[in-house]
Scaffold this motif. Sequence first.
Motif, PDB file in Angstrom:
ATOM      1  N   ARG B  47     -30.541  -7.839 -10.718  1.00 12.50           N
ATOM      2  CA  ARG B  47     -31.681  -7.206 -11.370  1.00 12.50           C
ATOM      3  C   ARG B  47     -32.624  -8.236 -11.977  1.00 12.50           C
ATOM      4  O   ARG B  47     -33.836  -8.183 -11.807  1.00 12.50           O
ATOM      5  N   ARG B  48     -32.027  -9.225 -12.643  1.00 10.58           N
ATOM      6  CA  ARG B  48     -32.869 -10.226 -13.295  1.00 10.58           C
ATOM      7  C   ARG B  48     -33.700 -11.009 -12.265  1.00 10.58           C
ATOM      8  O   ARG B  48     -34.898 -11.220 -12.428  1.00 10.58           O
ATOM      9  N   LEU B  49     -33.025 -11.423 -11.209  1.00 12.89           N
ATOM     10  CA  LEU B  49     -33.732 -12.212 -10.198  1.00 12.89           C
ATOM     11  C   LEU B  49     -34.792 -11.369  -9.493  1.00 12.89           C
ATOM     12  O   LEU B  49     -35.877 -11.866  -9.160  1.00 12.89           O
ATOM     13  N   SER B  50     -34.469 -10.111  -9.314  1.00 14.67           N
ATOM     14  CA  SER B  50     -35.416  -9.208  -8.679  1.00 14.67           C
ATOM     15  C   SER B  50     -36.705  -9.129  -9.490  1.00 14.67           C
ATOM     16  O   SER B  50     -37.816  -9.185  -8.964  1.00 14.67           O
ATOM     17  N   GLU B  51     -36.556  -9.047 -10.802  1.00 17.39           N
ATOM     18  CA  GLU B  51     -37.744  -9.001 -11.658  1.00 17.39           C
ATOM     19  C   GLU B  51     -38.473 -10.344 -11.661  1.00 17.39           C
ATOM     20  O   GLU B  51     -39.700 -10.414 -11.530  1.00 17.39           O
ATOM     21  N   GLN B  52     -37.670 -11.400 -11.772  1.00 13.87           N
ATOM     22  CA  GLN B  52     -38.242 -12.743 -11.884  1.00 13.87           C
ATOM     23  C   GLN B  52     -39.085 -13.130 -10.661  1.00 13.87           C
ATOM     24  O   GLN B  52     -40.164 -13.683 -10.778  1.00 13.87           O
ATOM     25  N   PHE B  53     -38.532 -12.825  -9.466  1.00 17.00           N
ATOM     26  CA  PHE B  53     -39.242 -13.220  -8.238  1.00 17.00           C
ATOM     27  C   PHE B  53     -40.106 -12.091  -7.664  1.00 17.00           C
ATOM     28  O   PHE B  53     -40.703 -12.246  -6.610  1.00 17.00           O
ATOM     29  N   LYS B  54     -40.076 -10.949  -8.351  1.00 16.06           N
ATOM     30  CA  LYS B  54     -40.879  -9.818  -7.911  1.00 16.06           C
ATOM     31  C   LYS B  54     -40.555  -9.429  -6.456  1.00 16.06           C
ATOM     32  O   LYS B  54     -41.422  -9.352  -5.581  1.00 16.06           O
ATOM     33  N   VAL B  55     -39.267  -9.294  -6.209  1.00 18.26           N
ATOM     34  CA  VAL B  55     -38.796  -8.813  -4.898  1.00 18.26           C
ATOM     35  C   VAL B  55     -37.826  -7.666  -5.148  1.00 18.26           C
ATOM     36  O   VAL B  55     -37.317  -7.499  -6.262  1.00 18.26           O
ATOM     37  N   ALA B  56     -37.578  -6.894  -4.106  1.00 15.70           N
ATOM     38  CA  ALA B  56     -36.690  -5.743  -4.248  1.00 15.70           C
ATOM     39  C   ALA B  56     -35.259  -6.205  -4.527  1.00 15.70           C
ATOM     40  O   ALA B  56     -34.851  -7.277  -4.051  1.00 15.70           O
ATOM     41  N   PRO B  57     -34.480  -5.436  -5.285  1.00 13.12           N
ATOM     42  CA  PRO B  57     -33.089  -5.807  -5.548  1.00 13.12           C
ATOM     43  C   PRO B  57     -32.308  -6.008  -4.246  1.00 13.12           C
ATOM     44  O   PRO B  57     -31.462  -6.902  -4.158  1.00 13.12           O
ATOM     45  N   GLY B  58     -32.619  -5.194  -3.218  1.00 16.02           N
ATOM     46  CA  GLY B  58     -31.926  -5.343  -1.928  1.00 16.02           C
ATOM     47  C   GLY B  58     -32.131  -6.727  -1.332  1.00 16.02           C
ATOM     48  O   GLY B  58     -31.219  -7.314  -0.730  1.00 16.02           O
ATOM     49  N   THR B  59     -33.334  -7.272  -1.519  1.00 15.98           N
ATOM     50  CA  THR B  59     -33.631  -8.613  -0.986  1.00 15.98           C
ATOM     51  C   THR B  59     -32.760  -9.657  -1.676  1.00 15.98           C
ATOM     52  O   THR B  59     -32.200 -10.547  -1.027  1.00 15.98           O
ATOM     53  N   VAL B  60     -32.639  -9.520  -3.007  1.00 16.11           N
ATOM     54  CA  VAL B  60     -31.817 -10.478  -3.745  1.00 16.11           C
ATOM     55  C   VAL B  60     -30.361 -10.377  -3.276  1.00 16.11           C
ATOM     56  O   VAL B  60     -29.710 -11.399  -3.010  1.00 16.11           O
ATOM     57  N   LEU B  61     -29.908  -9.141  -3.116  1.00 15.30           N
ATOM     58  CA  LEU B  61     -28.524  -8.946  -2.688  1.00 15.30           C
ATOM     59  C   LEU B  61     -28.282  -9.583  -1.311  1.00 15.30           C
ATOM     60  O   LEU B  61     -27.263 -10.238  -1.074  1.00 15.30           O
ATOM     61  N   HIS B  62     -29.264  -9.416  -0.431  1.00 21.31           N
ATOM     62  CA  HIS B  62     -29.188 -10.062   0.887  1.00 21.31           C
ATOM     63  C   HIS B  62     -29.065 -11.572   0.750  1.00 21.31           C
ATOM     64  O   HIS B  62     -28.279 -12.213   1.452  1.00 21.31           O
ATOM     65  N   ALA B  63     -29.867 -12.136  -0.126  1.00 15.31           N
ATOM     66  CA  ALA B  63     -29.846 -13.600  -0.324  1.00 15.31           C
ATOM     67  C   ALA B  63     -28.471 -14.031  -0.825  1.00 15.31           C
ATOM     68  O   ALA B  63     -27.904 -15.034  -0.371  1.00 15.31           O
ATOM     69  N   TYR B  64     -27.913 -13.249  -1.759  1.00 10.47           N
ATOM     70  CA  TYR B  64     -26.597 -13.578  -2.302  1.00 10.47           C
ATOM     71  C   TYR B  64     -25.513 -13.489  -1.219  1.00 10.47           C
ATOM     72  O   TYR B  64     -24.619 -14.335  -1.146  1.00 10.47           O
ATOM     73  N   ARG B  65     -25.621 -12.485  -0.387  1.00 10.37           N
ATOM     74  CA  ARG B  65     -24.632 -12.352   0.690  1.00 10.37           C
ATOM     75  C   ARG B  65     -24.698 -13.558   1.632  1.00 10.37           C
ATOM     76  O   ARG B  65     -23.695 -14.074   2.098  1.00 10.37           O
ATOM     77  N   LEU B  66     -25.922 -13.997   1.900  1.00 10.59           N
ATOM     78  CA  LEU B  66     -26.105 -15.150   2.780  1.00 10.59           C
ATOM     79  C   LEU B  66     -25.470 -16.397   2.175  1.00 10.59           C
ATOM     80  O   LEU B  66     -24.730 -17.136   2.852  1.00 10.59           O
ATOM     81  N   LEU B  67     -25.722 -16.614   0.878  1.00 10.97           N
ATOM     82  CA  LEU B  67     -25.141 -17.778   0.198  1.00 10.97           C
ATOM     83  C   LEU B  67     -23.618 -17.672   0.164  1.00 10.97           C
ATOM     84  O   LEU B  67     -22.914 -18.676   0.269  1.00 10.97           O
ATOM     85  N   GLU B  68     -23.137 -16.435   0.055  1.00 10.50           N
ATOM     86  CA  GLU B  68     -21.690 -16.216   0.055  1.00 10.50           C
ATOM     87  C   GLU B  68     -21.123 -16.595   1.429  1.00 10.50           C
ATOM     88  O   GLU B  68     -20.098 -17.289   1.529  1.00 10.50           O
ATOM     89  N   ASP B  69     -21.832 -16.150   2.491  1.00 12.68           N
ATOM     90  CA  ASP B  69     -21.407 -16.500   3.852  1.00 12.68           C
ATOM     91  C   ASP B  69     -21.370 -18.012   4.028  1.00 12.68           C
ATOM     92  O   ASP B  69     -20.543 -18.544   4.772  1.00 12.68           O
ATOM     93  N   GLN B  70     -22.304 -18.675   3.401  1.00  8.47           N
ATOM     94  CA  GLN B  70     -22.386 -20.127   3.561  1.00  8.47           C
ATOM     95  C   GLN B  70     -21.391 -20.853   2.654  1.00  8.47           C
ATOM     96  O   GLN B  70     -21.348 -22.082   2.644  1.00  8.47           O
TER      97      GLN B  70
END
Lengths: 496, 496
Positions: B47-70
Motif C-alpha cells: 500500500r505504501r509503495l503504491s501511494e508513493q509511486f502512484k501505481v496500482a497496488p497490483g503493480t507493486v505486488l507484481h514487482a514483489y513477486r518478480l523480486l521474489e522469483d529472482q
Amino acid sequence: MRSTREKPQPARSKGLDDKLYVALAERLATLIDAGTLAVGERIPSVRRLSEQFKVAPGTVLHAYRLLEDQGRIRARPQSGFYVCPTRQPLPEPRSSTPGPRAASPTVGDLVMRMSEMSAAEDVVPLGHAIPNAACLPTQQLNRLSAAISRRTSRGFNYYDVPPGCRELRVQVAKHYIAAGCGLSPDDIVTTSGCQEAIGLCLRAAVEPGGVVVVDSPTYYGILQAIEMLGMRAIEVPTSPRVGVDLEVLERTLSTRKVAACLFVTNCHNPLGFVMPEDRKRKLVHLLARHDVPLIEDDTYGDLAYGDQRPSVCKAFDAHGRVMLCSSFSKTLAPGARVGWCAPGRYLEKVKRLKFCNTIATATLPQLTIAEYLAAGGYAHQLRKMRRIYRDQVHQLSQAVQRNFPPGTRATRPAGGHVLWVELPSGTDSMELFDRAADAKISIAPGPLFSTKGDYRNFIRLNCSVPGDAQLERAIQTLGAFAEDLSRAPTAKVRSA
Amino acid sequence: MRSTREKPQPARSKGLDDKLYVALAERLATLIDAGTLAVGERIPSVRRLSEQFKVAPGTVLHAYRLLEDQGRIRARPQSGFYVCPTRQPLPEPRSSTPGPRAASPTVGDLVMRMSEMSAAEDVVPLGHAIPNAACLPTQQLNRLSAAISRRTSRGFNYYDVPPGCRELRVQVAKHYIAAGCGLSPDDIVTTSGCQEAIGLCLRAAVEPGGVVVVDSPTYYGILQAIEMLGMRAIEVPTSPRVGVDLEVLERTLSTRKVAACLFVTNCHNPLGFVMPEDRKRKLVHLLARHDVPLIEDDTYGDLAYGDQRPSVCKAFDAHGRVMLCSSFSKTLAPGARVGWCAPGRYLEKVKRLKFCNTIATATLPQLTIAEYLAAGGYAHQLRKMRRIYRDQVHQLSQAVQRNFPPGTRATRPAGGHVLWVELPSGTDSMELFDRAADAKISIAPGPLFSTKGDYRNFIRLNCSVPGDAQLERAIQTLGAFAEDLSRAPTAKVRSA
C-alpha cells in the motif's frame, strides 16, 4: 519420345477436370493425323460440329482456335477452317559425343550473367527455365497458407529439423506410388529446393576432387553444384530420345574411378527425353554391379506429357544406391523453396549434412505444400500444366522451324518446357547470347550445359511463356541473328 | 559483462512499451544493491509503495513477486517482504587455453545425438539453444503472412534469387544503424538462416583444407560447417568476459597460414560475453594488418541485456574484410529460416554460392519478416525478450548454485539465453549427458564446443525455458548426477 505433332495424344475422357475444348481439339487432331480430314480440306463448320458432339458452339470455336495456334488448321475469311499441310518437323540433334576427360566445371560466371540478364525488365524470358506464373496454383497456395497461419503457430516458431515436415514427407511418399516407388515417409528428407537436395547427395557420396559422371548436355545447376563442391565431372554421350549411352557408361565405370553418377532421368533438362523404363532398370543394375550410387534428378518428372507418370530409377533400386531428388518449384511454387530427396543408404549422412547446411527448411511453405497435396488437386494441376507446356513447346518448335536458318535441329521433348536447338555448325551461341541480350531477349547458350564449353552451336529455349506477337518477334529476331552468325567467317571455316 | 545480480540495470523509463512492474522491481533492486534497503530489512508495504509511486497496488505486488522469483526478497506470512542475503555469485570459468594445433572438427555425431534427444517428447530442453516459443511474436507474423498471401502472389510464384528480397535487405540495413554499421541494402545477401550464411562465407574465403581460427569454446554449428566443408580449425584462448585473446591471435596469424577467422562477437554462444567495442576495433585492425577476413556471427547481437545495441566488428571495417552474418531465428521465427550476410568484398562470390547452394531463400517468410520490421514493433519485442532471458539466465544460474557440487563455476552472460557451466575438474560431461538423457533431460556437453573433445567437464544449459517446478527438479537431478560424477574414480585421479 515422339513429337506431339507426329502423333498427338488421344483425346482424354471428358472429365469435369479436363477442359472440353482441349479434348475436342485433340480428337480433331487425331482425325487429321489419320487422314480422315485431309490437307487442304475444309473442316466441319462450328455449327455442325456443335450439333454433332453436343457441345456449345463456343467450345468448338475454342477448339478451332487452339488447332489454329498449333498450326494444324487455318481460317480463310468468309469460308471456314482448312487443314494445313503437315510440315516435316525439324530433325533432332544427334546423340552427344563428349570426350572421356574429367573436368572441373566453370559455368558459374555465365550462369550469373544469364541471371542478371533474366532479372532485367522487359526481357523476353527464353533463358532460365522458370515456370509460367499463370499456370501455378498460387491463389490456392495463398489461401492454404493464410489458413495455416490462422490455425497454428508452427509455421514460424518451429525449427523443422531434418528429416523435416512429416506431413509433407507422407504426401511425397504417396505421390511417388504412381512412379512405381515404394517410399516410406522415413526415407525422405525435405530440403530448400532440389538444388539443395542435389548438393547434399553429392556431398554424401563424393569426396572433394572425386569424379561424378553426368549426362551431356546437362542442367547447369548440376554443373555448378559440382563446381562449388570442388568435384570433377565426366560427361557421357547422351541420346536426346533415350538418355545416357549405357555401353559407354559401362566402359567408363570399368576404367575410371567414379564416385557417383548424376542423371536427369525424366523430362531431361535440356534434352527433354524420358528415359525408357527398361533402360532405367538396366542403368540401376549396371550401377549395382559397379557399386556406384546414382543421384537421380526428377525435378520435371511430373511434367511428362504422356498419360502415365514415368517411373524413376529409384523404383528399381534394391540396395539403397539411388538418391532420388526433386522439388515442387516447377509444378507448384518456385518461391516456396521446397524440395526433397530419398537418399537410400545415405539417409543419415544427408540428414546430418542438411543440418549443417541450413539446419531446417522453412516450415510454413512445407506445411502449405503438404496441405495442397493432401487436398487432392495436384493431379488436375499437372494435367493442365502438361497440356499447356506441350502445346507451347510445340508452337515454339514450329516458330523456330519457320524462322531459323536451314540446318537447324531441335529436340522433340517428352515433357517439361524447354527446347534444345542445334544451330548450323559453327554458329556461335555465345555471340548469339550477347546479341540477343542487346535485343532484350534472354536465351541459355549451349556451353552452359557442358563442363568443357561444348555445345557452342546450341541454345536452350524456355517455352513456359505463352505464345504471343512479342514471342513471335523474338524468335524472328533470334532466327535472323542465327542466320547471320551461321554465315560468319568462323562458322564457315568450322563447317568447311 | 557483470552478472545482473551483482549490478542490475537501472530502471528504464516507464514508456508505454515497458511493463511498469518490471521497472519498479528494477528500481527496488537498485535500492537493495546500493544498501538503501539492507539485508534482512522489511521492505515497504504494497500500500505504501503504491501511494508513493502512484501505481496500482497490483503493480507493486507484481514487482514483489518478480523480486521474489529472482531470490532478492522473501515473503514471511502475515508480515511482509524482507530483503534476502546476497549470495556471492558462482565464480566464472577462467579463460580457455586450447592448444595451437589445427584440427578437423568431428562433432557431427554428437550434435545428431543431442538433436534426437531434444526432439523426444517430455524432455526438459536444456540442450539446444532454441528460443522460447512463448516469447516470439508468432501471432503477428501469422497475421502479416496471411495478409501478404491475400495481397500478392509473389510469396509463392517468384524465385527470389540472390541477393534476395529487397524489402528485407532495406530493413536489415536500417536495423544495423544502431550497431554502428552503415550498410546499404546492396551489401546484403539473404540466406536460409544464419547457418547457410556462415557456410557461404566460409566457402567464399577458405579453400577446402584451409585453416579457420575460431574462439574456444565455440558454437557447434560453426564447427560442423567447418567439418562439412573439409576445413581445419585452430582454437584460440577466449575469455568469458571479453572474448578472444588478441595477443595469442596475433602470434597465430604471424606464425600460421590462416585463411579466415570466425568469431561470435556479441552474446557469445556458449560464453555469453559481448566483446567490448575497443577490442572489436583492435581485432579488425589486427586482421587488416594480416589481410585475413573475419566471419562475424552476430546471431544473438539483438539479445544483449544492456540498454545499447552492441556494435559489430563490421562497423570498423574499412576494407570489406568483415563478413557479417545473422538471422531472425532467435528473435522472431526459427521456422522462417531467414538469415542474411553482408560479406564485404566477397559479395559477388557469396551471391553465386547462394545460387549454387539453394538458388533462393523462401519468399513468403522473407516478405513477412520485412513487413514485421517495417511495422516498427521489433524494438519492443527485443526489450521484452532481453528482460525475460536475463531473468531466466539469472534464475537458472542461481538454481545451479543451489544444486551443483562445490567447485562449480558459471558464466555471467551479457546477453542471449545460454549458461556455460564448469563442473569440478574431472567430472565427465559426456557421462552426465547420458545419465541426463535417461532422466529425460537434454543438455549440451562441453566437447560439442571444441574441435578436439576439450571441455569434458563443461556443459551448456539453455535458459530459454521459463522456470517452474519441473525445471527446478531437472536442475536438482543434474546437480546430483554432477555431484556423483565429480566423485568418480576418474574424476579423483584427474583432479589429484
